[in-house]
Each structure stands twice: as structure tokens, then as C-alpha cells.
Design a protein around this motif. Structure first.
Motif, PDB file in Angstrom:
ATOM      1  N   TYR A 236       0.832  -1.207   0.000  1.00 19.73           N
ATOM      2  CA  TYR A 236       0.000   0.000   0.000  1.00 19.73           C
ATOM      3  C   TYR A 236       0.865   1.256   0.000  1.00 19.73           C
ATOM      4  CZ  TYR A 236      -3.452   3.467   1.479  1.00 19.73           C
ATOM      5  OH  TYR A 236      -4.252   4.578   1.561  1.00 19.73           O
ATOM      6  N   TYR A 237       1.936   1.250   0.790  1.00 15.05           N
ATOM      7  CA  TYR A 237       2.835   2.406   0.796  1.00 15.05           C
ATOM      8  C   TYR A 237       3.434   2.622  -0.605  1.00 15.05           C
ATOM      9  CZ  TYR A 237       2.708   1.266   5.822  1.00 15.05           C
ATOM     10  OH  TYR A 237       2.313   0.954   7.100  1.00 15.05           O
ATOM     11  N   SER A 238       3.822   1.530  -1.249  1.00 16.98           N
ATOM     12  CA  SER A 238       4.388   1.636  -2.600  1.00 16.98           C
ATOM     13  C   SER A 238       3.347   2.138  -3.592  1.00 16.98           C
ATOM     14  CB  SER A 238       4.928   0.275  -3.057  1.00 16.98           C
ATOM     15  OG  SER A 238       5.993  -0.144  -2.235  1.00 16.98           O
ATOM     16  N   VAL A 243       1.184   6.526  -7.083  1.00 22.59           N
ATOM     17  CA  VAL A 243       0.126   7.504  -7.364  1.00 22.59           C
ATOM     18  C   VAL A 243       0.678   8.917  -7.260  1.00 22.59           C
ATOM     19  CG1 VAL A 243      -2.052   8.466  -6.502  1.00 22.59           C
ATOM     20  CG2 VAL A 243      -1.770   5.990  -6.684  1.00 22.59           C
ATOM     21  N   PHE A 244       1.488   9.152  -6.233  1.00 21.53           N
ATOM     22  CA  PHE A 244       2.073  10.478  -6.043  1.00 21.53           C
ATOM     23  C   PHE A 244       2.964  10.846  -7.226  1.00 21.53           C
ATOM     24  CE2 PHE A 244       5.089  13.579  -4.569  1.00 21.53           C
ATOM     25  CZ  PHE A 244       4.367  14.386  -3.704  1.00 21.53           C
ATOM     26  N   ALA A 299       0.175  12.548   2.050  1.00 20.68           N
ATOM     27  CA  ALA A 299       0.042  11.423   1.129  1.00 20.68           C
ATOM     28  C   ALA A 299      -1.184  11.626   0.237  1.00 20.68           C
ATOM     29  CB  ALA A 299      -0.085  10.121   1.911  1.00 20.68           C
ATOM     30  N   PRO A 300      -1.202  11.026  -0.949  1.00 17.84           N
ATOM     31  CA  PRO A 300      -2.333  11.218  -1.868  1.00 17.84           C
ATOM     32  C   PRO A 300      -3.678  10.786  -1.297  1.00 17.84           C
ATOM     33  CG  PRO A 300      -0.483  10.222  -3.015  1.00 17.84           C
ATOM     34  CD  PRO A 300      -0.125  10.237  -1.564  1.00 17.84           C
ATOM     35  N   ASN A 301      -3.686   9.789  -0.405  1.00 20.53           N
ATOM     36  CA  ASN A 301      -4.972   9.316   0.119  1.00 20.53           C
ATOM     37  C   ASN A 301      -5.706  10.389   0.912  1.00 20.53           C
ATOM     38  OD1 ASN A 301      -2.899   8.892   2.251  1.00 20.53           O
ATOM     39  ND2 ASN A 301      -4.625   8.082   3.413  1.00 20.53           N
ATOM     40  N   TRP A 314      -5.614  14.989  -7.968  1.00 15.95           N
ATOM     41  CA  TRP A 314      -4.198  15.085  -8.304  1.00 15.95           C
ATOM     42  C   TRP A 314      -3.716  16.531  -8.203  1.00 15.95           C
ATOM     43  CZ3 TRP A 314      -3.073  11.450 -13.096  1.00 15.95           C
ATOM     44  CH2 TRP A 314      -3.301  10.131 -12.706  1.00 15.95           C
ATOM     45  N   MET A 315      -4.537  17.449  -8.693  1.00 18.96           N
ATOM     46  CA  MET A 315      -4.152  18.856  -8.621  1.00 18.96           C
ATOM     47  C   MET A 315      -3.960  19.285  -7.175  1.00 18.96           C
ATOM     48  SD  MET A 315      -5.168  22.147  -7.842  1.00 18.96           S
ATOM     49  CE  MET A 315      -6.950  22.000  -7.747  1.00 18.96           C
ATOM     50  N   LYS A 316      -4.829  18.823  -6.283  1.00 17.75           N
ATOM     51  CA  LYS A 316      -4.755  19.249  -4.889  1.00 17.75           C
ATOM     52  C   LYS A 316      -3.507  18.707  -4.200  1.00 17.75           C
ATOM     53  CE  LYS A 316      -9.652  20.170  -4.039  1.00 17.75           C
ATOM     54  NZ  LYS A 316     -10.853  19.815  -3.235  1.00 17.75           N
ATOM     55  N   PHE A 317      -3.180  17.425  -4.417  1.00 15.22           N
ATOM     56  CA  PHE A 317      -1.975  16.961  -3.732  1.00 15.22           C
ATOM     57  C   PHE A 317      -0.707  17.416  -4.447  1.00 15.22           C
ATOM     58  CE2 PHE A 317      -0.479  13.385  -6.232  1.00 15.22           C
ATOM     59  CZ  PHE A 317      -1.567  12.634  -6.638  1.00 15.22           C
TER      60      PHE A 317
END
Length: 443
Positions: A236-238, A243-244, A299-301, A314-317
């Protein structure tokens, strides 16, 4: 000898480099300046018997200055990170203890070869242990670390670790600062059941809560079988790292920023936790002719939402990452204009609601780092996504963060950027933006 030094300090007015010093005050008032820019008026009578000052390494060795009696004592970390300044007023002595972080990284050739030109996105093991401890503290012990408490991963954390919610580690948390515990995490690794120092990093904050609570953290990890939990969630971390990288495109941002700013880095290290509360920070480490830009981000989540398109998430993170990493480019240029920035912000009240950024330098850097994201978005997003991102950050900065004039500032920087001569960089726009601030004091 002490009294001989007092006489010297009073009558010479010279600056002294301090390791451990005594100074004599003629009056209670004196001034403490840290990292060249941050001034604090202090009074001996209201000072605690011992005042602790932690100075973190952000990009250079920290320093402090005490101004008193028309004299000045310069405190610089040399061989000892811990330095004491003893102040005497009449017959009473009080002490300021400076804990200064020096040389926080050791980059050997193997590390340099492995990381040069690369972006590393990670959730380190001890770092995640600390995030889990704080998330459990929020849930079961009414602390206010504001850890991210949504999603499947958080549910997994509660299921696995709730049987250990009364571990003694939680009785210490009222005295633990978030940053001193969590952000020092990547400076430690597990060696079996033991938490050991990293071979690369010595720390990311001057105040280190891990060192002070290592035995409790080791005991909690061992009894809860934390390392097994961590191994089971490595996938999950990977996944979050992938995603990031896909969404934020950090290497593209890296290249774009260095096309506009003189700072150069050989490596980006990005740390995040699925439980992170959004407390971002960045710093620059330099050792063995190798410069690394290091950041702690969300993190993206944290931006997952059933009600928003993936492009919006995506724009927000990406914004969250961008407006942290560009501090390592923006701040060194702001340093060159510090006097002009201070003069432009005659009164911060029209510009900022008040809070953690109550200095002209800090306010200017927040305006600048967020506005530069608009310039990046304009060149890398579709017209529709750019319009959304511009509107989003303007509302966020004004309505949620209280930087009242950000919309006008943002539009002016965009205008200047569009109309700049071809050879001009963003750094060339600093004087014009400072002038714009000076001319917009009353409206």
C-alpha cells in the motif's frame, strides 16, 4: 574570570562567538534574534530560570544573537550542539540553553550514486510507527494531533493496534511535540526489535522526541507486532508512492523550478504517511558536495474523494507538494530582499489574519510559494484545469488561511510573468512584487 568577562561584555560592545558564556545585563530588556530574521523582545524578569531554544537546520547551520546593553553576543554551533548563555541582572542569573542542529546528514559515495538525479518517495518504518502512535492517541486519548482518520488503512490501524491503546507510551504524549517525534522518524531504522540511528541522517528537528522515548517506542512496536503490520502494508505504501509520482510529477516540477531559480539539488527525498495530518515542511541538506531537498508532505490518500474527479484530486496533492518544495527555492531569494520585504509590510493586519506566520518574511514567502504554483499550472495544465486550480488556491488562501490579499497578489504575479522579457526568470520579478505590496497597503 566571570566578572572579568562581564566587564569586557559591557564596555567593548564587540560581538563574541559563544560556546558557553556569561553576559551582564544593565536593564531587564534584551532581544533574541534567531536565524538572522526572527526577533523576539524578552525581559529578564519574566524569563524562566532556564529557557530552552531549539534551532533546526533548514539549509544552513543555525545561529542566534542576543542584543543587550548596546552590545551583541553571537551564538553559533561549533563543536557542541548544546550551548548555554548565562544572563546576570544584579545578583540573579538565568540561562538560555540553545540546542542547535548541525551537519544533519552524512552522504557517502554509495548514497550519492544511488540517489543522484532521483526522486525518492517513501514511508519509512520508524516514521510510520510514530504516525500510528499519534493516530491512536487522537482516537483513544483525546489528543489533538489531527491525524488523518479516514479510509481502509486507518481502519486497519485501529483493528490491529487498539488492543494496545493503554500502552505506557500514551502517557507521555501530552509533552511530545508532533514535529520532534514524527519528522525525526526517517533518521532512525529498525535493527531487529531495536530502534537505531540511520547511517545517513542524524535528525530533521533539533528537538528529538524519539531519543527521549526510544525504549517505550521499541516496547510498543514489539508488543503490538508493529513490524509485521508494516510489512503487510508495504504494498500500500508503494502504491501511494506510485500515485504520487504519476499525479504530482515531482521530477517535472524539479526541472521547472530549477529553470527559474539558481538553487540546484542532486536529489529529492519525499516522506509521507497515510495518516499524516497535513503538517508539511521542507529543508535542504548539503554534504560531500551533494545537495538534497527533503520534504514531509501529505500522502495522496488525504485527497481521495468520491465527489471529485481524479484530476482534481491530483491537482490538490500536487499543490500541496509544490507549495512545500518551492520554499527551498523561494526562501533563499527572499533572504536577499529581507530589508525590502520588512519595509513593504508596514502592517501585517491587512495581509494576514494572524497566527504562525506573524513576520513579514514568512507572510511574503507564503504568498510567493502559492502564487508560483499558478505559474506552473498555467504552463502544465489544460485551460480548464488551470482555471480551476487558480480559483481554488485563491479561495483557499483567502478564506481558509487568512491571507487576505492573495487574489490580487496572484493576479499581479501572473500578469508580470506573462509580460516579462524572454530572458527574465521568476527571481527577476521579486522587486516588482515587493513594490506592488508597498503600493497596496491601504486597499
Amino acid at each position: 574570570m566571570k566578572h572579568a568577562f562581564f566587564a569586557l561584555a559591557i564596555f567593548t560592545g564587540l560581538r563574541a562567538h559563544a560556546a558557553e558564556h556569561y553576559i551582564a545585563l544593565e536593564k531587564p530588556e534584551f532581544e533574541l534574534i534567531t536565524d538572522r530574521f526572527f526577533s523576539q523582545a524578552l525581559n529578564f524578569n519574566s524569563l524562566a530560570e532556564t529557557k530552552n531554544v531549539n534551532l533546526t537546520y533548514w539549509g544552513s547551520i543555525p545561529q542566534a544573537e542576543i542584543r543587550y546593553n548596546a552590545s551583541s553576543l553571537l551564538v553559533r554551533a561549533q563543536e557542541n550542539e548544546l550551548q548555554r548563555v548565562h544572563l546576570q541582572l544584579e545578583q540573579k542569573v538565568k540561562t538560555i540553553v540553545f540546542n542547535m542542529q548541525t551537519q544533519p546528514a552524512d552522504y557517502d559515495q554509495e548514497y550519492i550514486q544511488m540517489h543522484e538525479g532521483k526522486v525518492s518517495i517513501e514511508t519509512p518504518e520508524v516514521y510510520e510507527l510514530n504516525n500510528i502512535v499519534l493516530a491512536l492517541a487522537d482516537k483513544y486519548h483525546q489528543t489533538h494531533y489531527r491525524m488523518h482518520s479516514k479510509g481502509r488503512y486507518y481502519a486497519d490501524v485501529l483493528t490491529w493496534f487498539s488492543p494496545f491503546k493503554n500502552h505506557p507510551i500514551f502517557r507521555t504524549l501530552n509533552e511530545i511535540n508532533y514535529y520532534s517525534l514524527v519528522e525525526n522518524g526517517p533518521a532512525y531504522t529498525f535493527d531487529g526489535d531495536t530502534i537505531a540511528r540511520s547511517a545517513v541522517y542524524k535528525g530533521f528537528r533539533a528537538d528529538d522526541a524519539i531519543e527521549d522515548n526510544k525504549a517505550l517506542l521499541e516496547d510498543f512496536a514489539r508488543k503490538s507486532d508493529f513490524r509485521k503490520f508494516y510489512q503487510q502494508h508495504r504494498g500500500y505504501y508503494s502504491q501511494l508512492s506510485e500515485v504520487f509520482e504519476l499525479g504530482a510529477q515531482p521530477k517535472t516540477i524539479w526541472q521547472w523550478l530549477e529553470s527559474h531559480f539558481p538553487a540546484r539539488y542532486q536529489s529529492y527525498r519525499i516522506f509521507f504517511s497515510p495518516l499524516g495530518p497535513g503538517n508539511n515542511s521542507s529543508r535542504m541538506f548539503d554534504d560531500n558536495d551533494f545537495k538534497e531537498s527533503i520534504m514531509f508532505v501529505s500522502a495522496p490518500n488525504r485527497y481521495e474523494s468520491e465527489h471529485e474527479a481524479s484530476s482534481t484530486q491530483w491537482m490538490k496533492f500536487t499543490r500541496s507538494f509544490f507549495t512545500e518544495i518551492d520554499h527551498t527555492y523561494v526562501n533563499p531569494i527572499s533572504d536577499q530582499y529581507i530589508d525590502d520585504i520588512n519595509a513593504a509590510f508596514i502592517d501585517l493586519a491587512p495581509w494576514y489574519k494572524g497566527g504562525g506566520y506573524n513576520k513579514p518574511y514568512l507572510v511574503f514567502n507564503e504568498y510567493m510559494t502559492w502564487s508560483i504554483f499558478s505559474l506552473y499550472a498555467r504552463e502544465h495544465y489544460s485551460a480548464e484545469d488551470y482555471a480551476f486550480s487558480k480559483s481554488y488556491i485563491e479561495r483557499f488562501m483567502v478564506e481558509k488561511r487568512g491571507f487576505y490579499k492573495f487574489k490580487g497578489f496572484n493576479e499581479e504575479l501572473i500578469r508580470l510573468y506573462i509580460n516579462r522579457p524572454n530572458d527574465d526568470k521568476i527571481t527577476d520579478l521579486y522587486p516588482k512584487m515587493i513594490s506592488w505590496i508597498r503600493n497596496n497597503v491601504d486597499h
